[in-house]
Design an enzyme around this catalytic site. Structure first.
Site, mmCIF file in Angstrom:
data_model
loop_
_atom_site.group_PDB
_atom_site.id
_atom_site.type_symbol
_atom_site.label_atom_id
_atom_site.label_comp_id
_atom_site.label_asym_id
_atom_site.label_seq_id
_atom_site.Cartn_x
_atom_site.Cartn_y
_atom_site.Cartn_z
ATOM 1 N N GLU A 1 -2.119 -2.872 -6.426
ATOM 2 C CA GLU A 1 -2.779 -1.725 -7.063
ATOM 3 C C GLU A 1 -1.735 -0.678 -7.455
ATOM 4 O OE1 GLU A 1 -5.589 -0.252 -4.270
ATOM 5 O OE2 GLU A 1 -4.094 0.369 -2.811
ATOM 6 N N ILE B 1 5.977 2.654 5.660
ATOM 7 C CA ILE B 1 6.204 1.287 6.133
ATOM 8 C C ILE B 1 6.000 0.252 5.034
ATOM 9 C CG2 ILE B 1 5.311 -0.492 7.697
ATOM 10 C CD1 ILE B 1 5.258 1.637 9.873
ATOM 11 N N GLY C 1 2.653 4.485 1.595
ATOM 12 C CA GLY C 1 3.214 4.900 2.869
ATOM 13 C C GLY C 1 4.624 4.411 3.103
ATOM 14 N N GLY D 1 -7.689 0.773 -1.868
ATOM 15 C CA GLY D 1 -7.758 -0.663 -2.119
ATOM 16 C C GLY D 1 -7.403 -1.522 -0.925
ATOM 17 N N GLY E 1 0.811 -1.200 0.000
ATOM 18 C CA GLY E 1 0.000 0.000 0.000
ATOM 19 C C GLY E 1 0.847 1.253 0.000
#
Length: 433
Positions: free
Chosen positions: A239, A220, A218, A337, A216
């Site tokens: 995604e 981390i 970010g 997502g 995703g």
């Protein structure tokens, strides 16, 4: 000169001429990230300021530059609707100058198709090929938007990478276009710190060789991507295609050889990162950029054995409810997502979902693990979908656990200075007796 070049020249206008084609009452849209043509938005914004346009609606994704559609001076003439906010949309919405569209990313194409009237679709595209096609590179919603909109307007930009598999637009579909070779919007590479590295290592210890990964947005998730260089035979079905994924392919840790579908190719729905990443994507047959209603379909995701989904969050409560899009009622972003991949990963054979974040916020003053979410917080991933929660203090496996067991596990990975208070609150709520 072939017929497509003739048609191109017929439709080639100045940016001012293209902006002048917009009409009052129109509903406008563009796809995510670097696909958004900020130059034409600025020109349209000028028309609104000059009182030449009113009652405009703009649907946008992850705005990375100035959008006049979120300008507080123009709110009586123009309405910005954010489907997944960037910095501009976030600021405007919290100031009351913009609106939000609740959605799962996978559902966006059908929502545009069935519920949203679209007069114009604007996109940055690569130069036209000899067959008359332009590449949008980011494929998330481009096909559905272009198909629904009454008019298609393109910014032809030589800096836009051409994806080997993506949503293509033919010159015959285009109402008008202009040329603009301004550098594309970029995202600087993440800088790992000691805490994010600790979180990342806990996640990577859970990921076996041969897994397929999704990362995703970010710091981390990107840190996890960089740490995965120690693995082998990884696949990519995600995604967002990121710089860390490019590095996994370059070093050989990822090769997509064991994916049961799209074998030997990475699959994503949009790309956003550095210029080096865009150059890597350009004309690369190993990267498939496909529409989001396919890529983010949990049933498609679940076809990948050992599917590993890594996403971030703002806050998690004792029930396991994940908030990733607000601080209390203050808007930060959208669902995106995350839920699509959480659901797909846990349905996959051997799959796992990780929500990973540092244990505290505001320089250590606030625990991200809370008895209950802050008042007004938006639940992104529900208690019924959540799987693993990870901080720098370890991994809490929540799926298949009772609320009592979840609270105990979450307290064990909270920052030590908050654990006594969290235990006290759990007893007060009759969760721990």
């Amino acid at each position: 000169m072939n017929k497509y070049n003739d048609l191109y020249l017929e439709k080639l206008l100045s940016i001012e001429q293209v902006a002048a084609m917009a009409e009052s009452g129109w509903s406008l849209c563009s796809d995510i990230g670097m696909s958004a043509p900020f130059a034409i938005y600025e020109a349209i914004g000028k028309r609104v300021r000059d009182n030449n346009l009113t009652d405009i609606t703009m649907h946008s994704w992850m705005d990375v530059d100035y959008l006049p559609f979120f300008d507080n001076e123009l709110t009586e003439k123009i309405s910005g609707v954010s489907w997944f906010s960037g910095v501009g949309g976030r600021k405007a919405i919290n100031a009351g100058h913009g609106d939000v569209m609740p959605n799962y990313f996978r559902d966006a194409p059908s929502l545009f198709r069935d519920y949203i009237d679209l007069d114009a679709f604007y996109a940055v595209v690569s130069p036209m090929d000899k067959h008359g096609y332009f590449s949008t590179c980011n494929a998330a919603n481009s096909f559905s938007m272009a198909r629904k909109a009454k008019h298609i307007f393109l910014e032809v930009n030589e800096n836009m990478p051409r994806s080997a598999y993506t949503s293509y637009i033919h010159i015959s579909q285009v109402t008008a276009l202009y040329e603009n070779n301004k550098p594309l919007a970029e995202v600087s590479p993440t800088q790992e710190d000691d805490v994010s590295l600790m979180v990342g290592r806990y996640v990577t210890e859970e990921i076996p060789n041969g897994s397929t990964i999704q990362l995703g947005i970010g710091n981390i998730p990107e840190t996890v991507g960089k740490l995965l260089k120690e693995k082998s035979d990884l696949g990519i079905h995600t995604e967002l295609f990121t710089d860390s994924m490019m590095e996994l392919l370059e070093c050989g840790a990822a090769n997509n050889n064991f994916k049961p579908i799209h074998t030997s190719r990475s699959v994503a729905t949009f790309v956003f990162g550095t210029r080096k990443l865009y150059d890597f994507i350009d004309d690369n047959p190993g990267i498939e950029m496909l529409p989001v209603d396919y890529v983010n379909d949990p049933a498609v995701i679940a076809k990948h054995p050992n599917m590993m989904s890594i996403n971030a969050a703002v806050e998690v409560d004792f029930m396991g409810q994940v908030c990733a899009e607000s601080i209390g009622s203050r808007h930060i972003s959208g669902t995106g997502g995350q839920v699509d991949f959480v659901r797909g990963a846990v349905q996959a054979c051997g799959g796992k979902s990780f929500i990973a974040f540092t244990s505290t916020a505001q320089n250590g003053k606030v625990s991200r693990i809370s008895p209950v979410l802050k008042s007004g917080a938006f639940v992104t991933t529900s208690k019924n979908d959540v799987d693993h929660i990870v901080t720098e203090y370890g991994v809490a496996k929540l799926r298949g656990k009772s609320v009592y067991q979840r609270a105990k596990a979450l307290i064990s990975i909270a920052h030590p200075k908050f654990r006594d208070e969290l235990t006290y609150q759990a007893r007060k709520l009759n969760i721990i007796i």
